[in-house]
Design a protein around this motif. Structure first.
Motif, PDB file in Angstrom:
ATOM      1  N   HIS A   1      41.956  47.092  47.354  1.00 20.06           N
ATOM      2  CA  HIS A   1      43.051  47.836  46.740  1.00 20.06           C
ATOM      3  C   HIS A   1      43.419  47.166  45.415  1.00 20.06           C
ATOM      4  N   VAL A   2      43.780  47.969  44.444  1.00 20.67           N
ATOM      5  CA  VAL A   2      44.021  47.455  43.098  1.00 20.67           C
ATOM      6  C   VAL A   2      45.188  46.471  43.067  1.00 20.67           C
ATOM      7  N   HIS A   3      46.191  46.665  43.930  1.00 20.53           N
ATOM      8  CA  HIS A   3      47.335  45.744  43.881  1.00 20.53           C
ATOM      9  C   HIS A   3      46.961  44.327  44.288  1.00 20.53           C
ATOM     10  N   THR A   4      45.769  44.138  44.856  1.00 12.46           N
ATOM     11  CA  THR A   4      45.321  42.796  45.229  1.00 12.46           C
ATOM     12  C   THR A   4      44.496  42.137  44.133  1.00 12.46           C
TER      13      THR A   4
ATOM     14  N   THR B   1      47.954  51.449  44.769  1.00  8.44           N
ATOM     15  CA  THR B   1      47.794  51.663  46.209  1.00  8.44           C
ATOM     16  C   THR B   1      46.436  52.237  46.590  1.00  8.44           C
ATOM     17  N   LEU B   2      45.587  52.515  45.596  1.00 11.13           N
ATOM     18  CA  LEU B   2      44.241  53.025  45.870  1.00 11.13           C
ATOM     19  C   LEU B   2      43.212  51.909  45.739  1.00 11.13           C
ATOM     20  N   THR B   3      42.054  52.114  46.354  1.00  5.60           N
ATOM     21  CA  THR B   3      40.978  51.137  46.234  1.00  5.60           C
ATOM     22  C   THR B   3      40.280  51.292  44.876  1.00  5.60           C
ATOM     23  N   VAL B   4      39.412  50.339  44.572  1.00  5.09           N
ATOM     24  CA  VAL B   4      38.609  50.420  43.353  1.00  5.09           C
ATOM     25  C   VAL B   4      37.815  51.718  43.328  1.00  5.09           C
ATOM     26  N   THR B   5      37.153  52.028  44.444  1.00  6.32           N
ATOM     27  CA  THR B   5      36.343  53.252  44.521  1.00  6.32           C
ATOM     28  C   THR B   5      37.195  54.492  44.326  1.00  6.32           C
ATOM     29  N   GLU B   6      38.341  54.543  44.992  1.00  6.94           N
ATOM     30  CA  GLU B   6      39.220  55.721  44.887  1.00  6.94           C
ATOM     31  C   GLU B   6      39.732  55.909  43.468  1.00  6.94           C
TER      32      GLU B   6
ATOM     33  N   GLY C   1      42.233  40.083  35.250  1.00  7.53           N
ATOM     34  CA  GLY C   1      40.824  40.031  34.874  1.00  7.53           C
ATOM     35  C   GLY C   1      39.969  40.945  35.726  1.00  7.53           C
ATOM     36  N   GLU C   2      40.290  41.018  37.013  1.00  5.57           N
ATOM     37  CA  GLU C   2      39.529  41.895  37.905  1.00  5.57           C
ATOM     38  C   GLU C   2      39.813  43.365  37.606  1.00  5.57           C
ATOM     39  N   CYS C   3      41.061  43.694  37.255  1.00  9.74           N
ATOM     40  CA  CYS C   3      41.387  45.066  36.848  1.00  9.74           C
ATOM     41  C   CYS C   3      40.593  45.454  35.599  1.00  9.74           C
ATOM     42  N   GLN C   4      40.434  44.487  34.688  1.00 11.03           N
ATOM     43  CA  GLN C   4      39.653  44.748  33.480  1.00 11.03           C
ATOM     44  C   GLN C   4      38.212  45.107  33.836  1.00 11.03           C
ATOM     45  N   ARG C   5      37.667  44.416  34.832  1.00  6.80           N
ATOM     46  CA  ARG C   5      36.302  44.717  35.263  1.00  6.80           C
ATOM     47  C   ARG C   5      36.207  46.144  35.812  1.00  6.80           C
ATOM     48  N   VAL C   6      37.223  46.558  36.575  1.00  5.39           N
ATOM     49  CA  VAL C   6      37.217  47.922  37.134  1.00  5.39           C
ATOM     50  C   VAL C   6      37.153  48.945  36.007  1.00  5.39           C
TER      51      VAL C   6
END
Length: 506
Positions: A133-136, A93-98, A140-145
């Motif tokens: 937001h991470v749920h979106t 529920t948080l953004t990449v930055t958060e 692969g994109e989570c791996q980048r974060v």
């Protein structure tokens, strides 16, 4: 030269398994050091000990020549240790930055951090949108974060647990350039991967772990994939053979599927059409975040906004059917996210069987048939050689690769008529990957229609009969695997497939 990290006689025991049994490991400054072992060998536990997420039962950790007690991840980060986990530690529920800010001082300026994230992601070729937001995000994109979060810390030791499992070849090359640059600047890197060719190309030294113990140390550049495999599992993985088959009737048809964005950062699906026939495997390649996640949600029933006739299961219009109805029609599904979607972490393996097998075999007159459910879990564990403490073991207690084997096994043993699999061998060792691919081919030979969505091109070439590429929410024409090449698929991943072919396909 003083070693950056030295582990001496590290041991860790759990009630049902000895994860680490007297492990020794030495990492020098500027060294890229691989840790290789089959699923459940104890690699991830060892990395978590270094990172302070798990406390050892015995042994010493020496950091830059000084013995240390790493009590928690905060203490590890203070020393200069960063880690990218195989299973992501992100809040949906948080953004990449958060998410990235959680590990930083409380007075961190989020706007400045977002700029740093963009700059770092751009510099290393890891495209990210800080406000999403991470749920979106896709896997692969989570791996980048996770990778960018680790790089922002400018660590002295960077631990990477299966960092390329859902990256494309171009992204892997860019990551390797980054890691070599970091090593040249003095950063030490601990690299866990089951991709033997990556280890041979990237790493200076390799420590092999088997059943929680040291099995050897080598220079991977002087080894072959076969010799590394023998060190790791005691044998070479069995060859996977694919025989030509004549496919049967269409079991899954997608016809001009259009789906608007479900959230601001989603990918719109536009005019997606393909047919999946009995007795064939169709692969979908593409860079993560180009619509694969949205297509999988539409096919599985997680997203039921599609026009009813745009998705056909056999003769049934399934676009608006819920997941349970689709399963009753013979549909099977392996999502790309193991923990949370593929399995409930705090439920036993036996209870996780019921998630996808709700038939008279497991439920009768509204009551669970516990004996049958436990037996089914035991059968999956035995057939797919899952290392677990038995059917009552919690899903979260398994290593990533063993949980993947269990989830794939659960779906394969349902004997579906249509099976959709996302990232089937993500994070599994070479022996387990060969077994999973062989099971998919056997299911295909038995008449199942199988769709595989993967960013592992070698895998798609090995098991697919036909290939598509997904780019910017659109699907390329079908291509026989014999006519495909990595170069051609790379071009198509940018959406540059022949328009005339596309028009004919539509």
């Amino acid at each position: 030269m003083t070693a950056r990290l030295e582990l001496i006689n590290i041991s860790k025991r759990y009630p049902s398994v000895v994860a680490n049994d007297g492990i020794h490991l030495t990492v020098e400054p500027g060294q890229i050091h691989a840790v290789l072992g089959e699923n459940g060998a104890g690699k991830s536990t060892l990395m978590k000990i270094i990172y302070g997420a798990v406390q050892p039962d015995g042994g010493q950790v020496v950091w830059n020549g000084r013995e240390v007690d790493i009590a928690n991840p905060s203490a590890a980060r203070a020393l200069g240790i960063a880690m990218v986990f195989q299973h992501f530690s992100l809040f949906d529920t948080l953004t990449v930055t958060e998410n990235i800010a959680l590990g930083l001082p409380a007075d961190t300026d989020l706007k400045q951090l977002a700029l740093r994230i963009e700059e770092t992601a751009c510099a290393y070729g890891l495209e990210l949108e800080p406000q999403r937001h991470v749920h979106t995000l896709s896997v692969g994109e989570c791996q980048r974060v996770e990778i960018v979060r680790a790089l922002l810390a400018r660590p002295q030791l960077l631990i990477l647990d299966e960092p390329t499992s859902v990256l494309t070849p171009a992204a892997v090359d860019k990551l390797f350039d980054t890691l070599r640059l970091l090593a040249a600047q003095g950063c030490s890197i601990l690299y866990i991967s089951h991709k033997l060719d990556e280890i041979r190309a990237l790493c200076h030294t390799c420590t092999v772990v088997r059943a929680g113990k040291n099995a050897g140390v080598c220079d991977p550049s002087q080894e072959t994939s076969a010799s590394l495999s023998r060190m790791m599992i005691g044998a070479e993985p069995p060859a996977v053979t694919r025989q030509a088959r004549t496919p049967g009737a269409a079991m899954l048809s997608v016809n001009q599927l259009d789906l608007p964005k479900s959230h601001p950062f989603a990918t719109e699906l536009r005019d997606v059409s393909f047919a999946l026939r009995a007795g064939e495997i169709v692969g979908i390649a593409g860079v993560s975040g180009n619509g694969q996640q949205e297509l999988l949600a539409a096919l599985s029933g997680e997203d039921m906004r599609a026009a009813p006739a745009s998705i056909q299961l056999g003769e049934v219009a399934a676009g608006r059917l819920p997941p349970g109805r689709r399963r009753a029609l013979g549909f099977g599904f392996v999502p790309e996210e193991r923990l949370g979607r593929g399995a409930v972490p705090d439920m036993s393996l036996a209870d996780n069987v019921v998630l996808s097998l709700q038939t008279p075999a497991t439920i009768r007159h509204g009551f669970l048939r516990r004996h049958a459910i436990v037996q089914r879990a035991a059968d999956i564990i035995a057939r797919f050689q899952v290392k677990a403490g038995g059917p009552q073991a919690l899903a979260r207690s398994l290593s990533g690769g063993n949980l993947q084997k269990y989830i794939v096994g659960r779906e394969v043993m349902r004997q579906p008529t249509v099976l959709v699999v996302a990232q089937p061998t993500w994070g599994v060792d070479v022996g387990a990957a060969a077994q999973i691919r062989a099971e998919l081919l056997a299911l295909r030979d038995a008449g199942c229609a199988i769709l595989v969505v993967s960013e592992e091109l070698d895998e798609l070439f090995e098991i697919s009969d036909r290939l598509h590429v997904m780019a910017k929410g659109k699907l390329s024409p079908s291509l026989d695997v014999k006519e495909a090449s990595v170069t051609l698929l790379g071009e198509w991943m940018s959406g540059l497939w022949p328009q005339a072919q596309e028009a004919a396909h539509a």
